[in-house]
Write a protein that holds these residues in place. Structure first.
Motif, PDB file in Angstrom:
ATOM      1  N   UNK A   8       0.833  -1.203   0.000  1.00  0.00           N
ATOM      2  CA  UNK A   8       0.000   0.000   0.000  1.00  0.00           C
ATOM      3  C   UNK A   8       0.875   1.263   0.000  1.00  0.00           C
ATOM      4  N   UNK A   9       0.450   2.245  -0.759  1.00  0.00           N
ATOM      5  CA  UNK A   9       1.195   3.501  -0.844  1.00  0.00           C
ATOM      6  C   UNK A   9       1.256   4.208   0.512  1.00  0.00           C
ATOM      7  N   UNK A  10       0.223   4.024   1.332  1.00  0.00           N
ATOM      8  CA  UNK A  10       0.123   4.766   2.595  1.00  0.00           C
ATOM      9  C   UNK A  10       1.305   4.503   3.517  1.00  0.00           C
ATOM     10  N   UNK A  11       1.870   3.288   3.461  1.00  0.00           N
ATOM     11  CA  UNK A  11       2.955   2.951   4.371  1.00  0.00           C
ATOM     12  C   UNK A  11       4.339   3.252   3.841  1.00  0.00           C
ATOM     13  N   UNK A  19       5.799   6.148   3.040  1.00  0.00           N
ATOM     14  CA  UNK A  19       6.485   7.318   3.584  1.00  0.00           C
ATOM     15  C   UNK A  19       7.313   6.920   4.799  1.00  0.00           C
ATOM     16  N   UNK A  20       6.796   6.010   5.616  1.00  0.00           N
ATOM     17  CA  UNK A  20       7.543   5.536   6.779  1.00  0.00           C
ATOM     18  C   UNK A  20       8.802   4.804   6.355  1.00  0.00           C
ATOM     19  N   UNK A  21       8.728   4.066   5.249  1.00  0.00           N
ATOM     20  CA  UNK A  21       9.901   3.370   4.720  1.00  0.00           C
ATOM     21  C   UNK A  21      10.956   4.377   4.277  1.00  0.00           C
ATOM     22  N   UNK A  22      10.512   5.414   3.569  1.00  0.00           N
ATOM     23  CA  UNK A  22      11.427   6.460   3.119  1.00  0.00           C
ATOM     24  C   UNK A  22      12.137   7.114   4.301  1.00  0.00           C
ATOM     25  N   UNK A  23      11.393   7.384   5.353  1.00  0.00           N
ATOM     26  CA  UNK A  23      11.988   8.022   6.526  1.00  0.00           C
ATOM     27  C   UNK A  23      12.990   7.105   7.213  1.00  0.00           C
ATOM     28  N   UNK A  24      12.639   5.823   7.348  1.00  0.00           N
ATOM     29  CA  UNK A  24      13.540   4.871   7.994  1.00  0.00           C
ATOM     30  C   UNK A  24      14.821   4.702   7.189  1.00  0.00           C
ATOM     31  N   UNK A  25      14.694   4.624   5.870  1.00  0.00           N
ATOM     32  CA  UNK A  25      15.872   4.469   5.015  1.00  0.00           C
ATOM     33  C   UNK A  25      16.747   5.715   5.066  1.00  0.00           C
ATOM     34  N   UNK A  26      16.112   6.889   5.014  1.00  0.00           N
ATOM     35  CA  UNK A  26      16.874   8.140   5.076  1.00  0.00           C
ATOM     36  C   UNK A  26      17.603   8.269   6.412  1.00  0.00           C
ATOM     37  N   UNK A  27      16.941   7.882   7.482  1.00  0.00           N
ATOM     38  CA  UNK A  27      17.569   7.953   8.804  1.00  0.00           C
ATOM     39  C   UNK A  27      18.800   7.046   8.882  1.00  0.00           C
ATOM     40  N   UNK A  28      18.700   5.862   8.287  1.00  0.00           N
ATOM     41  CA  UNK A  28      19.837   4.938   8.288  1.00  0.00           C
ATOM     42  C   UNK A  28      21.021   5.537   7.531  1.00  0.00           C
ATOM     43  N   UNK A  29      20.738   6.181   6.400  1.00  0.00           N
ATOM     44  CA  UNK A  29      21.815   6.824   5.640  1.00  0.00           C
ATOM     45  C   UNK A  29      22.376   8.030   6.386  1.00  0.00           C
ATOM     46  N   UNK A  30      21.522   8.792   6.985  1.00  0.00           N
ATOM     47  CA  UNK A  30      21.978   9.965   7.751  1.00  0.00           C
ATOM     48  C   UNK A  30      22.904   9.568   8.894  1.00  0.00           C
ATOM     49  N   UNK A  31      22.701   8.373   9.417  1.00  0.00           N
ATOM     50  CA  UNK A  31      23.542   7.871  10.505  1.00  0.00           C
ATOM     51  C   UNK A  31      24.803   7.184   9.996  1.00  0.00           C
ATOM     52  N   UNK A  32      25.024   7.246   8.668  1.00  0.00           N
ATOM     53  CA  UNK A  32      26.245   6.697   8.091  1.00  0.00           C
ATOM     54  C   UNK A  32      26.150   5.254   7.665  1.00  0.00           C
ATOM     55  N   UNK A  33      24.947   4.714   7.531  1.00  0.00           N
ATOM     56  CA  UNK A  33      24.769   3.308   7.215  1.00  0.00           C
ATOM     57  C   UNK A  33      24.789   2.999   5.726  1.00  0.00           C
ATOM     58  N   UNK A  34      24.796   1.684   5.427  1.00  0.00           N
ATOM     59  CA  UNK A  34      24.732   1.185   4.048  1.00  0.00           C
ATOM     60  C   UNK A  34      23.330   0.652   3.786  1.00  0.00           C
TER      61      UNK A  34
END
Length: 296
Positions: free
Chosen positions: A141-144, A146-161
């Motif tokens: 579902x498209x509704x969920x 945005x949460x994936x995008x935020x989680x992925x961005x947070x992982x990258x912001x913290x220096x992750x792969x």
């Protein structure tokens, strides 16, 4: 008397049985006595998947994946690892030919134990708890999302792969189906990954080509003639490759391309650069390599 199978093996067997029946076009047999004919094959793969998950829990994603590669292929060749930074935010953008492509990438990226993967939310993956901890599940579902995008961005912001498959579906293996068909599938890649250039500006973007994971011999098996569409023929061939050791003699190949950086306004340039590099990797890919068949 042998020890009873653990509940997780039973769960994996049932899930794999449904996938197997679907692959051979006999999903209507689910719940009938005839579906038992397919249960031994489903259980064998379930046991392998359970052992894989156990090894991931004990030794990490890369080592667990290396073990699974030793069971399902004749080896793996990796090149271009110098393009993958050993630390700092990096987004791996890979094609998705299926079969062992994901675990081939996990094996190749042993230098990044912080690897997380954006993966389709599937019951079989949920039933692998140690593997699931490494995944960011993408709901249908498209509704969920945005949460994936935020989680992925947070992982990258913290220096992750981070690893993602921009096509969002199975693609042709260039070694089996040809470079032209594989390159044409790049038109289906989503450019949404370029959002991370703004959300995590320090991110490196690395294209990765996985090939030599789909057996051309399995694709030519006479049983595939039972299915009409090309997609269903390929699904059946993949099931045969899982079930029969004779089709596990391929040496998988993972090749990483150069890793450009992109500023917040360079999304179109980044997309074009990644697509261009992927085309180069596809057309530079060599012929099928074979090795000794793995032990069962």
């Amino acid at each position: 008397m042998s020890a009873p199978a653990s509940p997780s093996v039973e769960t994996l067997t049932e899930l794999n049985l449904v996938d197997l029946l679907d692959s051979v076009g006999l999903l209507r047999l689910r719940g009938t006595p005839l579906h038992r004919l397919f249960r031994p094959a489903a259980r064998r793969f379930a046991r392998t998947a359970h052992e894989f998950d156990t090894r991931v829990g004990e030794h990490g994603l890369a080592q667990g994946s290396a073990w699974l590669m030793s069971r399902m292929t004749a080896g793996i060749v990796t090149s271009g690892l110098e393009h993958v930074p050993p630390q700092g935010p990096v987004l791996i953008l890979a094609n998705h030919p299926g079969m062992t492509d994901t675990v081939a990438l996990f094996t190749s990226l042993a230098s990044r134990p912080d690897l997380r993967v954006i993966a389709a939310d599937r019951p079989f993956l949920r039933a692998l708890p140690n593997v699931a901890r490494q995944l960011i599940f993408l709901p249908d579902e498209e509704a969920g999302r945005l949460a994936v995008l935020r989680a992925a961005a947070r992982h990258l912001q913290e220096g992750g792969a981070l690893l993602t498959f921009p096509a969002g579906e199975i693609e042709p293996d260039p070694a089996t189906f040809g470079a032209q068909r594989a390159a044409a599938s790049l038109c289906n890649w989503s450019s949404s990954y370029t959002l991370f250039a703004r959300l995590a500006p320090r991110t490196r973007f690395v294209p990765a080509l996985v090939s030599h994971v789909i057996s051309p011999d399995a694709q030519r098996h006479p049983l595939t003639l039972l299915r009409r569409s090309a997609r269903n023929k390929e699904k059946l061939a993949a099931a045969l490759q899982v079930a029969l050791p004779r089709y596990r003699d391929l040496v998988a190949r993972v090749t990483f391309g150069q890793s450009p950086m992109a500023g917040p306004d360079g999304r179109l340039a980044l997309d074009a650069s990644i697509a261009g590099q992927m085309r180069q990797l596809i057309f530079a890919d060599g012929p099928v390599q074979r090795g000794p068949r793995p032990h069962r």
